[in-house]
Scaffold this motif. Structure first.
Motif, PDB file in Angstrom:
ATOM      1  N   TRP A  66       6.630  -2.925 -59.259  1.00 58.06           N
ATOM      2  CA  TRP A  66       6.447  -1.754 -58.408  1.00 58.06           C
ATOM      3  C   TRP A  66       5.673  -0.668 -59.141  1.00 58.06           C
ATOM      4  N   LEU A  67       5.986  -0.441 -60.416  1.00 55.48           N
ATOM      5  CA  LEU A  67       5.282   0.575 -61.193  1.00 55.48           C
ATOM      6  C   LEU A  67       3.819   0.200 -61.390  1.00 55.48           C
ATOM      7  N   ASP A  68       3.531  -1.087 -61.561  1.00 59.07           N
ATOM      8  CA  ASP A  68       2.132  -1.507 -61.683  1.00 59.07           C
ATOM      9  C   ASP A  68       1.346  -1.145 -60.434  1.00 59.07           C
ATOM     10  N   ARG A  69       1.979  -1.271 -59.276  1.00 59.40           N
ATOM     11  CA  ARG A  69       1.310  -0.878 -58.032  1.00 59.40           C
ATOM     12  C   ARG A  69       1.078   0.635 -57.987  1.00 59.40           C
ATOM     13  N   VAL A  70       2.040   1.395 -58.506  1.00 64.84           N
ATOM     14  CA  VAL A  70       1.877   2.860 -58.546  1.00 64.84           C
ATOM     15  C   VAL A  70       0.710   3.230 -59.455  1.00 64.84           C
ATOM     16  N   TYR A  71       0.614   2.583 -60.625  1.00 60.10           N
ATOM     17  CA  TYR A  71      -0.490   2.874 -61.546  1.00 60.10           C
ATOM     18  C   TYR A  71      -1.828   2.504 -60.907  1.00 60.10           C
TER      19      TYR A  71
END
Length: 259
Positions: A66-71
């Motif tokens: 999920w954080l990779d998508r945010v980045y």
């Protein structure tokens, strides 16, 4: 003979000033000082993730995706602001050719450039675009892991400190009603949209009741918002990559670029 006591006194004074500023300017949040939430708890989470690596990897893998998508989304926003710079330059050229005044174009281009830089930081970190001196990391596996972890921990602390005061600067600028010194203006309804984010929903009616169709000089907190968002995402990304490093035993920052 007096150099050592004087140096020690200066060091103690600076240390006391730093600690005092952290203790007094970081208010309580949910019963604990804010510095506990942003410094102590992430550090404890990092240590626990190292000691319980299999459990942490299973628990945090969905969070990492999920954080990779945010980045990635942050990088997309940065690219949109870069395109906006190009659009502003084109409009500046057209205005010059037609003799039309394009007020505030220089200021808006500067705001877009700052937004591009800050929104791109977290995305750039994950793709190895930040400058990293890795000569000591190539000695052996031990130095690669722990020197990398130490450097990332110091960077996470620094970025968190920067993010906290960047956000505080937004509130200070809004409280002082600080306005730009240039010719750039924004519609008042757009400012109301921004203010809705930090206003309780039951107060939105009052916000719009006070909103007019007028154009106002840009409040300084508007171009400061990308700085706060970008530095916050960078701090989260550094803590995130630090935990990944200690859990997986190797850094997820792979594609380092050497120019």
């Amino acid at each position: 003979m007096l150099r050592t006591p004087v140096s020690a006194g200066v060091f103690f004074f600076l240390f006391q000033t730093l600690v005092g500023s952290v203790m007094t300017s970081w208010p309580d949040f949910l019963g604990m000082p804010l510095w506990v939430w942003v410094f102590v708890l992430p550090s404890l989470l990092t240590v626990l993730a190292r000691f319980f690596r299999p459990q942490a990897q299973k628990l945090l893998s969905p969070v990492w995706r999920w954080l990779d998508r945010v980045y990635t989304a942050s990088g997309v926003v940065a690219s949109m602001f870069m395109v906006l710079i190009l659009i502003i330059i084109i409009f500046q050229m057209m205005a010059r050719w037609t003799g039309v005044t394009f007020e505030g174009s220089t200021e808006f281009a500067g705001y877009a450039m700052a937004a591009t830089s800050f929104f791109a930081m977290a995305h750039a970190l994950g793709h190895g675009a930040h400058i990293r001196v890795s000569i000591l990391l190539n000695l052996n596996q031990f130095t690669r892991l722990w020197l990398n972890a130490l450097a990332m921990f110091i960077a996470a602390i620094t970025a968190t400190y920067f993010a906290r005061y960047a956000i505080k600067t937004n509130f200070l600028s809004e409280m002082l009603n600080d306005r730009t010194q240039g010719q750039d203006q924004l519609p008042e309804w757009l400012l109301t949209v921004f203010e809705m984010v930090v206003t309780a929903p039951w107060n939105w009616g009052d916000l719009w009741a006070k909103t007019t169709d007028a154009w106002v000089y840009t409040p300084v907190w508007v171009p400061q918002l990308p700085m706060s968002i970008g530095t916050t995402l960078l701090a989260i990304a550094l803590w995130d990559h630090l935990i990944r490093l200690l859990v997986n035993g190797e850094s997820d920052i792979k594609a380092e670029t050497v120019q």
